[in-house]
Design an enzyme around this catalytic site. Sequence first.
Site, PDB file in Angstrom:
ATOM      1  N   PRO A  89      -3.415  30.660 -10.914  1.00  0.00           N
ATOM      2  CA  PRO A  89      -2.165  31.272 -11.379  1.00  0.00           C
ATOM      3  C   PRO A  89      -1.643  32.329 -10.413  1.00  0.00           C
ATOM      4  O   PRO A  89      -0.480  32.702 -10.461  1.00  0.00           O
ATOM      5  CB  PRO A  89      -2.544  31.915 -12.725  1.00  0.00           C
ATOM      6  CG  PRO A  89      -3.872  31.373 -13.088  1.00  0.00           C
ATOM      7  CD  PRO A  89      -4.536  30.883 -11.830  1.00  0.00           C
ATOM      8  N   GLU A 116     -13.300  31.593 -16.161  1.00  0.00           N
ATOM      9  CA  GLU A 116     -12.315  32.662 -15.914  1.00  0.00           C
ATOM     10  C   GLU A 116     -11.778  32.601 -14.484  1.00  0.00           C
ATOM     11  O   GLU A 116     -11.099  33.510 -14.027  1.00  0.00           O
ATOM     12  CB  GLU A 116     -12.922  34.036 -16.199  1.00  0.00           C
ATOM     13  CG  GLU A 116     -13.066  34.366 -17.678  1.00  0.00           C
ATOM     14  CD  GLU A 116     -11.745  34.250 -18.444  1.00  0.00           C
ATOM     15  OE1 GLU A 116     -10.718  34.729 -17.951  1.00  0.00           O
ATOM     16  OE2 GLU A 116     -11.769  33.661 -19.539  1.00  0.00           O
ATOM     17  N   ARG A 153       4.460  10.194  -5.095  1.00  0.00           N
ATOM     18  CA  ARG A 153       5.742   9.481  -5.178  1.00  0.00           C
ATOM     19  C   ARG A 153       6.641   9.743  -3.966  1.00  0.00           C
ATOM     20  O   ARG A 153       7.615   9.044  -3.753  1.00  0.00           O
ATOM     21  CB  ARG A 153       6.446   9.780  -6.505  1.00  0.00           C
ATOM     22  CG  ARG A 153       6.973  11.184  -6.669  1.00  0.00           C
ATOM     23  CD  ARG A 153       7.237  11.477  -8.128  1.00  0.00           C
ATOM     24  NE  ARG A 153       8.117  10.497  -8.746  1.00  0.00           N
ATOM     25  CZ  ARG A 153       9.422  10.424  -8.572  1.00  0.00           C
ATOM     26  NH1 ARG A 153      10.014  11.288  -7.773  1.00  0.00           N
ATOM     27  NH2 ARG A 153      10.140   9.528  -9.202  1.00  0.00           N
ATOM     28  N   ASP A 168      16.255  12.347  -6.538  1.00  0.00           N
ATOM     29  CA  ASP A 168      15.620  13.142  -7.583  1.00  0.00           C
ATOM     30  C   ASP A 168      16.106  14.592  -7.553  1.00  0.00           C
ATOM     31  O   ASP A 168      16.566  15.073  -6.512  1.00  0.00           O
ATOM     32  CB  ASP A 168      14.096  13.182  -7.376  1.00  0.00           C
ATOM     33  CG  ASP A 168      13.407  11.973  -7.976  1.00  0.00           C
ATOM     34  OD1 ASP A 168      14.038  11.275  -8.776  1.00  0.00           O
ATOM     35  OD2 ASP A 168      12.232  11.748  -7.628  1.00  0.00           O
TER      36      ASP A 168
HETATM   37  N1  SAM Z   1      -8.673  34.257 -15.611  1.00  0.00           N
HETATM   38  C1  SAM Z   1      -7.653  33.550 -14.910  1.00  0.00           C
HETATM   39  C2  SAM Z   1      -6.359  34.335 -14.967  1.00  0.00           C
HETATM   40  O1  SAM Z   1      -6.091  34.973 -15.989  1.00  0.00           O
HETATM   41  O2  SAM Z   1      -5.573  34.239 -14.000  1.00  0.00           O
HETATM   42  C3  SAM Z   1      -7.413  32.198 -15.502  1.00  0.00           C
HETATM   43  C4  SAM Z   1      -8.470  31.217 -15.214  1.00  0.00           C
HETATM   44  S1  SAM Z   1      -8.084  29.617 -15.847  1.00  0.00           S
HETATM   45  C5  SAM Z   1      -8.675  29.718 -17.493  1.00  0.00           C
HETATM   46  C6  SAM Z   1      -9.219  28.573 -15.046  1.00  0.00           C
HETATM   47  C7  SAM Z   1      -8.671  27.835 -13.843  1.00  0.00           C
HETATM   48  O3  SAM Z   1      -7.556  27.073 -14.228  1.00  0.00           O
HETATM   49  C8  SAM Z   1      -8.188  28.644 -12.677  1.00  0.00           C
HETATM   50  O4  SAM Z   1      -9.251  29.055 -11.839  1.00  0.00           O
HETATM   51  C9  SAM Z   1      -7.259  27.702 -11.968  1.00  0.00           C
HETATM   52  O5  SAM Z   1      -7.952  26.807 -11.117  1.00  0.00           O
HETATM   53  C10 SAM Z   1      -6.671  26.909 -13.135  1.00  0.00           C
HETATM   54  N2  SAM Z   1      -5.340  27.380 -13.539  1.00  0.00           N
HETATM   55  C11 SAM Z   1      -5.013  27.996 -14.684  1.00  0.00           C
HETATM   56  N3  SAM Z   1      -3.702  28.251 -14.747  1.00  0.00           N
HETATM   57  C12 SAM Z   1      -3.157  27.757 -13.611  1.00  0.00           C
HETATM   58  C13 SAM Z   1      -1.838  27.740 -13.068  1.00  0.00           C
HETATM   59  N4  SAM Z   1      -0.817  28.275 -13.729  1.00  0.00           N
HETATM   60  N5  SAM Z   1      -1.670  27.154 -11.869  1.00  0.00           N
HETATM   61  C14 SAM Z   1      -2.702  26.629 -11.181  1.00  0.00           C
HETATM   62  N6  SAM Z   1      -3.974  26.635 -11.645  1.00  0.00           N
HETATM   63  C15 SAM Z   1      -4.204  27.190 -12.832  1.00  0.00           C
END
Ligand code: SAM
Length: 229
Positions: A89, A116, A153, A168
């Site tokens: 994220p 996490e 794609r 697109d």
């Molecule tokens: N504790 C982290 C935080 O609050 O930013 C969230 C961890 S999430 C539960 C677990 C994994 O999901 C992350 O390490 C990432 O690889 C993926 N993930 C979650 N949200 C994402 C997003 N918006 N974009 C890309 N990957 C995401």
Amino acid sequence: MFHAQVLTLFPDFFTSALSCSIPARAIKSNLVEVEYLQIRDFSTDKHHTVDDAPYGGGPGMLMKPEPVVAAIRQARTRQPDTHVVMLSPAGVPFAQAKALEYANMSSITLLCGRYEGFDERISQYVDEQLSLGDYVLSGGEPAALCVLDAVIRLLPGVLGSADSAVLDSFTEEGILDWPHYTRPEVFEGEAVPDVLLSGNHEKINVWRKQQAIERSRLRSSLIKKASSF
Ligand code: SAM
């Protein structure tokens, strides 16, 4: 052929989605190869541990650096030119331009987190961090799947008509696609716009362009409005 590698604890997540429609055809036609590296296989302890508690306390577990970095190294050995992307994220936002950038590479490697997230030091071993949007998924797999689909794609030869991807949303001029209609001509009292039935292709093209611009304007003004709250 374009190579994609996915570093994940859940390779099965991808099986069903990539065995449907456009990605399935692309894989079958050898336009793309998707390989999975099970991160757990790179853990050397008896229980194949991939997570551990965070220093400083707090809820949840983190992905340990040793198995993840070993998996990244293996991916780089298999595909020396690969671009390693950590799904997070905290990454740069994914967008069509990024999909196009990846589609022009020879190989990408998508690193999926769970729990996490990752021990922060792992970020030094990747080329880029990428976010699907400002929300939290349970794992990187759904994010990686979206990236794979959007990239596949765009690969040459994947879509039947060369125009389909160019027309697109976001592609040619970075704006949304225009509205589309098919039969019936009237659905529950709502008629297809007259211009589309006119047979006048010049007028149709002008109308489509206007609609695309209008929709894009509306959306960006909605975003601006929403962010002023
Ligand atoms: N504790 C982290 C935080 O609050 O930013 C969230 C961890 S999430 C539960 C677990 C994994 O999901 C992350 O390490 C990432 O690889 C993926 N993930 C979650 N949200 C994402 C997003 N918006 N974009 C890309 N990957 C995401």
